[in-house]
Design an enzyme around this catalytic site. Structure first.
Site, PDB file in Angstrom:
ATOM      1  N   LYS A  31       0.757  -1.596   0.326  1.00 50.86           N
ATOM      2  CA  LYS A  31       0.003  -0.206  -0.137  1.00 50.86           C
ATOM      3  C   LYS A  31       0.542   1.736   0.219  1.00 50.86           C
ATOM      4  CE  LYS A  31      -4.067  -2.029   2.526  1.00 50.86           C
ATOM      5  NZ  LYS A  31      -4.713  -1.816   1.282  1.00 50.86           N
ATOM      6  N   ARG A  59     -10.939 -11.364   1.657  1.00 48.62           N
ATOM      7  CA  ARG A  59     -11.568 -12.319   0.856  1.00 48.62           C
ATOM      8  C   ARG A  59     -10.676 -13.934   1.299  1.00 48.62           C
ATOM      9  NH1 ARG A  59     -11.540  -9.212  -4.375  1.00 48.62           N
ATOM     10  NH2 ARG A  59     -11.748  -7.922  -3.067  1.00 48.62           N
TER      11      ARG A  59
HETATM   12  N1  BES Z   1      -7.935  -3.587   4.177  1.00 46.51           N
HETATM   13  C1  BES Z   1      -7.752  -3.424   3.205  1.00 46.51           C
HETATM   14  C2  BES Z   1      -9.685  -2.735   2.429  1.00 46.51           C
HETATM   15  C3  BES Z   1      -9.207  -0.991   3.203  1.00 46.51           C
HETATM   16  C4  BES Z   1      -9.050   0.010   2.576  1.00 46.51           C
HETATM   17  C5  BES Z   1     -10.107  -1.207   4.457  1.00 46.51           C
HETATM   18  C6  BES Z   1      -9.017   1.288   3.453  1.00 46.51           C
HETATM   19  C7  BES Z   1     -10.508   0.400   5.596  1.00 46.51           C
HETATM   20  C8  BES Z   1      -9.997   1.569   4.631  1.00 46.51           C
HETATM   21  C9  BES Z   1      -8.844  -4.850   1.907  1.00 46.51           C
HETATM   22  O1  BES Z   1      -7.800  -5.930   2.472  1.00 46.51           O
HETATM   23  C10 BES Z   1      -7.579  -3.966   0.999  1.00 46.51           C
HETATM   24  O2  BES Z   1      -6.914  -3.447   0.542  1.00 46.51           O
HETATM   25  N2  BES Z   1      -8.929  -3.888  -0.784  1.00 46.51           N
HETATM   26  C11 BES Z   1      -8.589  -3.844  -1.684  1.00 46.51           C
HETATM   27  C12 BES Z   1      -8.552  -5.278  -2.428  1.00 46.51           C
HETATM   28  C13 BES Z   1      -8.060  -4.563  -3.990  1.00 46.51           C
HETATM   29  C14 BES Z   1      -6.900  -4.885  -3.818  1.00 46.51           C
HETATM   30  C15 BES Z   1      -9.301  -5.828  -5.222  1.00 46.51           C
HETATM   31  C16 BES Z   1      -8.970  -2.435  -1.721  1.00 46.51           C
HETATM   32  O3  BES Z   1      -9.750  -2.563  -1.711  1.00 46.51           O
HETATM   33  O4  BES Z   1      -8.259  -1.638  -2.566  1.00 46.51           O
HETATM   34 MN    MN Z   2      -5.624  -5.411   1.885  1.00 46.62          MN
END
Ligand code: BES
Ligand code: MN
Ligand code: ZN
Length: 495
Positions: free
Chosen positions: A274, A348
């Protein structure tokens, strides 16, 4: 904070502060206000006339040392416009009162009520006070910052005939407030201290305290269970995964209701790392896990008449030389193969194994809750949670609990079109469907790991955090979902 409930007249309340809630009105209403007005030499009437205090939400007036009044001060608190049965007005007003009481450095506070629906109003008021007064001080070393503040909170009702109801409501609120704040504590705990092993210890602590059972699977057992998703996500970190199985039996011979919570103790994104901006927020990526644990603890304390199981997959999604790569294909516990498009779509993967594991208990229903997709920000913002579900009765129950608790939910569709987005050319399924409808494609992915039992999924990414502060939700972790799911469990009927 010691919490109690008794019947008394308003003037006999002997706490530091006696709090009276008033609905919004153009003029003073009610016998008690008349009396307080006389004791204050007409101050109350004057405030209503000038509009200085008119019972609006957020309005507040403090009257010191009134004659014939045992309390050190009387605080009038505005509820806002009167709507039938709007318990949330009381929750909000009491949440504001908690902040006022902390500000005034009061040691003991009494909340007074004389009206209909005593049990539910008492519950809402005590709940609001406990939630609004929450502060996270675990990492403050100065004595001043750590100080407990209010030592005793009392719910006072005028009518002795309604005392029993008030006591029931107060007790429920005490447990609920405690549970939500436990969840907030866990969600706020930094990743250097909260990781799979220590989270599992917290689960054991709560199990002992609240009397439910708790089994923790370690890395070898997780491997033996062939939880390929959980292993793949956790393999980049020195801090190995855990899988918590918590059980509470409140009913003989009934199929269990299962709650599943996402427990990523820190989400760096793995190799699909990230951006640095706000990455620290990802210490809260275990909030779903904290929610189901808190619900379990509260349900056990309140002796819910239901068999409840919480399943909590725990891992740290860390990039390293041992981490999974984008492009890897893994085999989940269900046997389905998954192509990892993004190692950041890790929630997931661990939930897939937990949902598959749930089937061995022959559940009557399964609800999972997770900080799953950033895309949910663009659907409902911070205000509530999108959800999906496969069973109309369960969906309706969730909506009813959402209304009762003012934890807002909105249902999204699971149209077959979305399944196309997660088809993989080389594996059974892939873990990312790209940007379009990201919240729904994540849910569609999870659905592949459910069976024909009723299932619902709640995405709390974002509503797990309050950006600025609301009456009974201070800035920071909200504990969203605890009151909602507890209401669902406490009112459980066969679906
Ligand atoms: N934990 C994150 C989702 C999230 C993002 C929660 C910001 C709270 C604040 C999750 O694991 C994630 O990174 N999801 C990705 C999925 C994508 C790579 C398909 C997302 O939402 O960007
Ligand atoms: Mn994630
Ligand atoms: Zn995540």
């Amino acid at each position: 904070m010691k919490i109690s409930c008794y019947a008394s007249s308003f003037l006999d309340i002997a706490e530091d502060a006696a709090v009276l809630f008033c609905h919004k009105s153009k003029r003073m209403e009610g016998e008690l206000l008349e009396k307080i007005d006389i004791l204050s030499g007409g101050a109350v009437r004057e405030m209503f006339a000038s509009g200085e205090f008119d019972g609006s939400a957020g309005a507040e007036a403090v009257l010191y040392r009134l004659p014939e009044t045992a309390a050190g001060r009387v605080i009038l608190v505005g509820l806002g416009d009167k709507k039938d049965n709007d318990f949330d007005l009381f929750r909000q007003a009491a949440g504001r009162t908690a902040k006022t009481a902390f500000g005034q450095k009061l040691k003991s506070v009494a909340l007074y009520y004389d009206g209909p629906a005593t049990g539910s109003v008492a519950q809402a008021m005590v709940e609001g006070f406990l939630l609004g007064g929450y502060r996270y001080t675990a990492y403050k070393t100065e004595a001043e910052a750590r100080k407990g503040g209010i030592e005793s909170l009392t719910m006072v009702v005028a009518n002795r005939a309604r005392l029993e109801q008030a006591k029931v409501g107060t007790h429920r609120a005490e447990v609920i407030g405690w549970a939500v704040n436990q969840c907030r504590d866990l969600a706020g705990m930094p990743g250097n201290d909260l990781y799979p092993e220590t989270f599992a210890k917290e689960a054991k602590r709560l199990a002992t305290e609240s009397r439910f059972t708790c089994t923790v699977l370690g890395p070898e057992e997780i491997a033996r269970e062939k939880m390929g998703g959980l292993m793949a996500v956790g393999q980049g970190s020195e801090r190995k995964p855990r899988f918590v199985i918590a059980q509470y039996k409140g009913q003989a011979n009934a199929k269990p209701v299962i709650l599943v919570g996402k427990g990523i103790t820190f989400d760096y994104g793995g190799i699909s790392i990230k951006p640095a901006q706000d990455m620290g927020e990802m210490k809260g990526d275990m909030t779903g896990a904290a929610v189901v644990l808190a619900v379990m603890a509260a349900a056990a304390k309140l002796k819910a008449k239901v068999n409840l199981i919480a399943l909590i997959p725990l891992a740290e999604n860390m990039p390293s030389g041992h981490a999974s790569r984008p492009g890897d294909v893994i085999t989940s516990r269900s046997g389905q193969t998954i192509e990892i498009i993004s190692t950041d779509a890790e929630g997931r993967l661990i939930l897939a194994d937990a949902l598959d594991y749930a089937d061995k208990f022959k559940p009557q229903a399964v609800v999972d809750i997770a900080t799953l997709t950033g895309a949910s920000l663009y659907i409902l913002g911070y205000a509530g949670a999108p959800f999906v579900g496969t069973n109309k009765t369960l969906n309706d129950r969730l909506r009813t609990s959402s209304e009762a608790t003012a934890e807002k939910l909105w249902q999204l569709p699971l149209w077959p079109e979305y399944a196309d987005q997660i088809k993989s050319p080389i594996a059974d399924i892939k873990n990312s469907g790209g940007r379009p409808a990201g919240t729904i494609t994540a849910a569609t992915f999870l659905r592949k790991f459910t069976k024909d039992w009723p299932w619902a999924h709640i995405d709390i990414a974002y509503c797990d955090q309050e950006p600025s502060g609301k009456p009974y939700v201070p800035k920071g972790p909200t504990g969203f979902g605890v009151r909602l799911l507890l209401d669902l469990i406490m009112n459980w009927k066969k679906v």
